[in-house]
Write an enzyme that holds these catalytic residues in place. Structure first.
Site, PDB file in Angstrom:
ATOM      1  N   SER A  84       0.841  -1.189   0.000  1.00 11.49           N
ATOM      2  CA  SER A  84       0.000   0.000   0.000  1.00 11.49           C
ATOM      3  C   SER A  84       0.880   1.245   0.000  1.00 11.49           C
ATOM      4  O   SER A  84       1.721   1.402  -0.879  1.00 11.49           O
ATOM      5  CB  SER A  84      -0.961  -0.032   1.197  1.00 11.49           C
ATOM      6  OG  SER A  84      -1.980   0.943   1.042  1.00 11.49           O
TER       7      SER A  84
ATOM      8  N   GLU B  93      -1.852  -2.740  -7.785  1.00 12.63           N
ATOM      9  CA  GLU B  93      -3.067  -3.065  -7.041  1.00 12.63           C
ATOM     10  C   GLU B  93      -3.627  -1.762  -6.505  1.00 12.63           C
ATOM     11  O   GLU B  93      -2.934  -0.739  -6.468  1.00 12.63           O
ATOM     12  CB  GLU B  93      -2.769  -4.032  -5.890  1.00 12.63           C
ATOM     13  CG  GLU B  93      -1.809  -3.504  -4.843  1.00 12.63           C
ATOM     14  CD  GLU B  93      -2.448  -2.636  -3.762  1.00 12.63           C
ATOM     15  OE1 GLU B  93      -3.659  -2.783  -3.519  1.00 12.63           O
ATOM     16  OE2 GLU B  93      -1.739  -1.796  -3.183  1.00 12.63           O
TER      17      GLU B  93
ATOM     18  N   HIS C  60      -4.866  -5.417  -1.206  1.00 15.28           N
ATOM     19  CA  HIS C  60      -5.545  -5.294   0.085  1.00 15.28           C
ATOM     20  C   HIS C  60      -6.481  -6.497   0.277  1.00 15.28           C
ATOM     21  O   HIS C  60      -7.704  -6.374   0.290  1.00 15.28           O
ATOM     22  CB  HIS C  60      -6.325  -3.982   0.149  1.00 15.28           C
ATOM     23  CG  HIS C  60      -5.447  -2.767   0.218  1.00 15.28           C
ATOM     24  ND1 HIS C  60      -4.687  -2.337  -0.851  1.00 15.28           N
ATOM     25  CD2 HIS C  60      -5.211  -1.899   1.228  1.00 15.28           C
ATOM     26  CE1 HIS C  60      -4.023  -1.244  -0.496  1.00 15.28           C
ATOM     27  NE2 HIS C  60      -4.321  -0.952   0.752  1.00 15.28           N
TER      28      HIS C  60
END
Length: 339
Positions: free
Chosen positions: A143, A240, A309
């Site tokens: 992230s 992502e 995630h």
């Protein structure tokens, strides 16, 4: 605690923090061939925990301590790990000091970020990349931690790892790849077929080889135009994201295209876009957007890998040579990521 990463990136941008502490000597991105593999983890080693982005609490640290102790590891928390400064885990200078201190600490063999959120971009000018190169060790997260991973690989040549943060779910699937890659030093093949419920769609069939580079799409976009991104020529890009409407994914892919990144790639993998929707207005589908931007590149590509995630995560070595197969959805490491 979840932080709206997109809101902070949009409203705050890359903060100027040069007035807080002196910057280290500027170091240009190193040669793509000057790669350093960190030493592998061993039972009894010490893991350093840092909070380079969003805030955490003492319960998070204690839970992480239990997880790593169960793996036979010792734990050392960063001095400023519980600091708070608004939505950030302390002042930029102190979060950067914890990162730098963990790399120079001879007792620490690996560095794991506690969580993502927002804040990694703010400390990139404060990291000592020469010191990091001189003290190579595993650093892992995902992230918002994407910014640290890519900057460290670009500036120091150190292989970094896109994998679970300390507050992730460390289940059997996730641990399998952490152990195989970081402890055993294996060159593994990451196989989507192990997860029967995963939806996978081929964008362009075929196989490709290249250095594996990537991370969170929003964070990569927030780094464009900076000196902290690696070279992309003949790389395989994995991305992502979470909580983004399809039009925003479209916008970010267009930005990568306009920045002349997409046309340099040899392959493309979109892991998972968690809780990404078409919104309330008329919209394209995510696959329509991916096909429109990626298919004309004529490189092997697919959507749907255990990246992002989600509970079950691959451990992805950034900077290592891999071979992808869009037909089978596999990512094959062509070399070990640790020494």
């Amino acid at each position: 605690m979840n932080i709206n990463r997109r809101k902070f990136i949009t409203t705050l941008g890359l903060a100027t923090i040069s007035t807080q502490i002196p910057l280290f000597t500027v170091q240009a991105n190193i040669s793509p061939d000057a790669i350093i593999k960190p030493p592998r983890l061993k039972i009894g080693d010490t893991v350093g925990l840092i909070s380079p982005a969003g805030i955490i609490d003492s319960a998070d640290v204690e839970e992480a301590r239990k997880i790593f102790t169960s793996l036979g590891l010792k734990v050392k928390a960063g001095r400023h790990i519980l600091d708070r400064y608004g939505y950030l885990a302390g002042q930029d200078r102190n979060r950067a000091r914890d990162v730098n201190a963990m790399f120079t600490d001879k007792t620490v063999k690996a560095i794991i970020a506690m969580r993502g959120g927002w804040g990694g971009n703010r400390i990139l000018p404060l990291l000592n990349y020469n010191s990091i190169r001189a003290n190579p060790k595993i650093i892992m997260g995902y992230s918002d931690i994407t910014s640290l991973l890519l900057a460290i690989t670009a500036r120091s040549g150190l292989i970094t790892f896109h994998g679970p943060v300390a507050t992730s779910t460390w289940n059997n699937f996730t641990l399998k790849y952490v152990k195989s890659i970081l402890f055993y030093g294996q060159a593994v093949t990451m196989n989507n077929t192990l997860v029967t419920k995963l939806q996978r769609e081929i964008i362009t069939p075929g196989k490709a080889r290249g250095k594996f580079m990537g991370g969170n799409l929003s964070v990569i976009n927030s780094m464009l135009g900076s000196s902290y991104l690696p070279t992309w020529k003949n790389s395989i890009l994995f991305i992502e994201d979470i909580g983004e409407d399809v039009y925003r994914v479209d916008r970010m892919l267009v930005q990568l295209k306009n920045a002349r990144i997409l046309n340099q790639l040899s392959g493309f993998v979109f892991g998972q876009c968690t809780r990404c929707s078409m919104g309330d207005e008329p919209s394209l589908t995510l696959m329509q957007v991916l096909q429109e931007h990626i298919r004309p590149l004529r490189i092997p590509a697919w959507y749907g890998s255990m990246i992002g995630h989600i509970r079950d995560k691959f451990t992805l070595p950034i900077g290592v040579k891999v071979e992808i197969d869009a037909n089978s959805g596999t990512i094959k490491m062509l070399e070990a990521a640790v020494s």
